[in-house]
Design a protein around this motif. Structure first.
Motif, short mmCIF file in Angstrom:
data_model
loop_
_atom_site.label_atom_id
_atom_site.label_comp_id
_atom_site.label_asym_id
_atom_site.label_seq_id
_atom_site.Cartn_x
_atom_site.Cartn_y
_atom_site.Cartn_z
N ASN A 1 -16.19 14.84 -3.15
CA ASN A 1 -17.29 14.50 -3.86
C ASN A 1 -16.92 13.93 -5.28
O ASN A 1 -17.52 13.71 -6.15
N GLY A 2 -15.60 13.48 -5.38
CA GLY A 2 -15.18 12.64 -6.35
C GLY A 2 -14.71 13.69 -7.64
O GLY A 2 -14.30 14.81 -7.61
N GLN A 3 -14.96 13.00 -8.93
CA GLN A 3 -14.51 13.79 -10.13
C GLN A 3 -15.42 14.66 -10.59
O GLN A 3 -15.16 15.73 -11.34
N THR A 4 -16.58 14.35 -10.31
CA THR A 4 -17.97 15.14 -10.97
C THR A 4 -18.21 16.33 -9.78
O THR A 4 -18.93 15.70 -9.12
N VAL A 5 -17.70 17.63 -10.14
CA VAL A 5 -18.00 18.36 -9.28
C VAL A 5 -18.79 19.70 -9.69
O VAL A 5 -18.00 20.01 -10.77
N SER A 6 -19.79 20.40 -9.70
CA SER A 6 -20.30 21.44 -10.22
C SER A 6 -19.19 22.56 -10.21
O SER A 6 -18.73 22.94 -9.26
N GLY A 7 -18.79 22.92 -11.56
CA GLY A 7 -18.00 24.05 -11.70
C GLY A 7 -16.63 23.88 -11.66
O GLY A 7 -15.65 24.59 -11.60
N GLN A 8 -16.34 22.47 -11.37
CA GLN A 8 -14.89 21.95 -11.31
C GLN A 8 -14.94 20.66 -12.30
O GLN A 8 -14.93 19.58 -11.69
N ASP B 1 -19.83 9.46 -6.06
CA ASP B 1 -19.08 9.85 -4.90
C ASP B 1 -19.75 11.39 -4.07
O ASP B 1 -19.09 11.86 -3.31
N THR B 2 -20.93 11.50 -4.57
CA THR B 2 -21.27 12.83 -3.96
C THR B 2 -21.68 12.82 -2.55
O THR B 2 -22.52 11.94 -2.20
N TYR B 3 -21.35 13.69 -1.90
CA TYR B 3 -21.48 13.64 -0.40
C TYR B 3 -23.04 13.94 0.15
O TYR B 3 -23.23 15.01 -0.46
N ALA B 4 -23.80 13.19 0.64
CA ALA B 4 -25.18 13.55 1.08
C ALA B 4 -25.52 14.11 2.30
O ALA B 4 -26.56 14.53 2.56
N GLY B 5 -24.49 14.09 3.16
CA GLY B 5 -24.69 14.74 4.62
C GLY B 5 -24.45 16.36 4.62
O GLY B 5 -24.60 17.19 3.60
#
Length: 309
Positions: free
Chosen positions: A184-191, A153-157
């Motif tokens: 960006n969904g469930q997997t977010v760096s630092g979160q 679900d990572t946003y690419a724009g």
């Protein structure tokens, strides 16, 4: 004392009259062929300057109108996509309410989770909406697909603004930041728990349905309502952009009509009057030619008479 008018003087005056009549006739012929009273600056210097300015203004208005049309296309595509996203979220909310009651069987919960996952895929497809070959929710990275299919679900724009000039020194942002709602969904760096935005919430709902955790779904429902409010706010902003574009289109059309009318009054020939002038000038040229012929005939007769004497 009045000087004697010689045949040479009469001939020069007649020739000058013929040339003047020819010039006027040529000007009138141009007006008839072009339909314009101004065909070169010397015809009407002030009128020519005004016509030039009006043509420049009309060219600018055409450019603004094209930008408004393009911006309207962007806004319409976004509005339609956001409506679909909202409908999907509302359906997920209904499923979440049913699952949070704790009355569903595990099989019912699994079926609801599958529907939620399908709706998440639809939401991401709506986020990848294109207009004129450009992704409308990718910021200025319009050739980049905002969201990939599947579990990523990572946003690419990016969050850049796409603007269109709709008037003198007036620019309008025609894109909206849907990623600020979807996240960006469930997997977010630092979160580790995700960013708390819509896709994160929807993934949590799906997981909690599959695990049968109805109590967690109540918390998910609260987060979903918060996300839905953000989505509605974004839709309202897009609606405001549509309204402004509509007002700009109306204003431009009014100015185009006004400038076109003034330009027509400035440079267009009155064809009925011009045709009458053409006939009158033809008659004047014919008379001048006849006068010239008479002078030449009299001069020749005088010359012959002098020679025979």
């Amino acid at each position: 004392m009045i000087g004697r008018i010689t045949n040479e003087m009469s001939a020069q005056m007649t020739l000058s009259g013929i040339e003047t009549a020819l010039d006027r006739l040529d000007t009138t012929q141009q007006q008839l062929s072009t339909g314009k009273s101004i065909n070169q600056p010397s015809d009407n210097p002030s009128g020519a300057a005004l016509a030039l300015q009006l043509n420049t203004d009309l060219s600018n208005l055409t450019s603004y109108s094209n930008n408004v049309t393009d911006g309207t296309g962007w806004a319409t595509a976004q509005s339609s996509a956001l409506t679909d996203v909202t409908n999907s979220v509302q359906r997920i909310r209904e499923l979440t309410l049913e699952a949070a009651n704790g009355t569903q069987t595990p099989a019912d919960m699994q079926a609801s989770a599958q529907e939620v996952n399908q709706l998440i895929d639809e939401i991401k497809q709506d986020a990848n909406t294109e207009y004129n070959g450009q992704y409308v929710f990718s910021g200025t990275a319009t050739s980049t697909e905002p969201y990939q299919s599947g579990s990523n679900d990572t946003y690419a724009g990016n969050t850049g603004q796409v603007t269109r000039t709709i008037g003198p020194n007036t620019s309008l942002t025609v894109n909206s930041n849907l990623s600020g709602v979807l996240g960006n969904g469930q997997t977010v760096s630092g979160q580790p728990a995700g960013d708390g935005l819509l896709l994160n919430t929807l993934r949590n709902i799906s997981d909690d349905m599959q695990s049968g955790n109805s109590s967690a779904l109540n918390s998910d429902l609260s987060s979903l309502d918060t996300n839905l409010n953000s989505l509605n706010g974004l839709s309202a902003n897009v609606g405001a952009v549509q309204d402004r574009l509509q007002m700009a289109a109306s204003r431009i059309q009014t100015l185009q009509t006004s400038d076109t009318q003034v330009l027509s009054n400035t440079q267009d020939a009155d064809m009925a009057s011009t045709e009458i002038s053409y006939s009158t000038q033809q008659a004047a040229l014919t008379a001048a030619l006849q006068a010239g012929a008479n002078i030449v005939q009299q001069s020749l007769m005088n010359f012959l008479g002098t020679s025979s004497g």
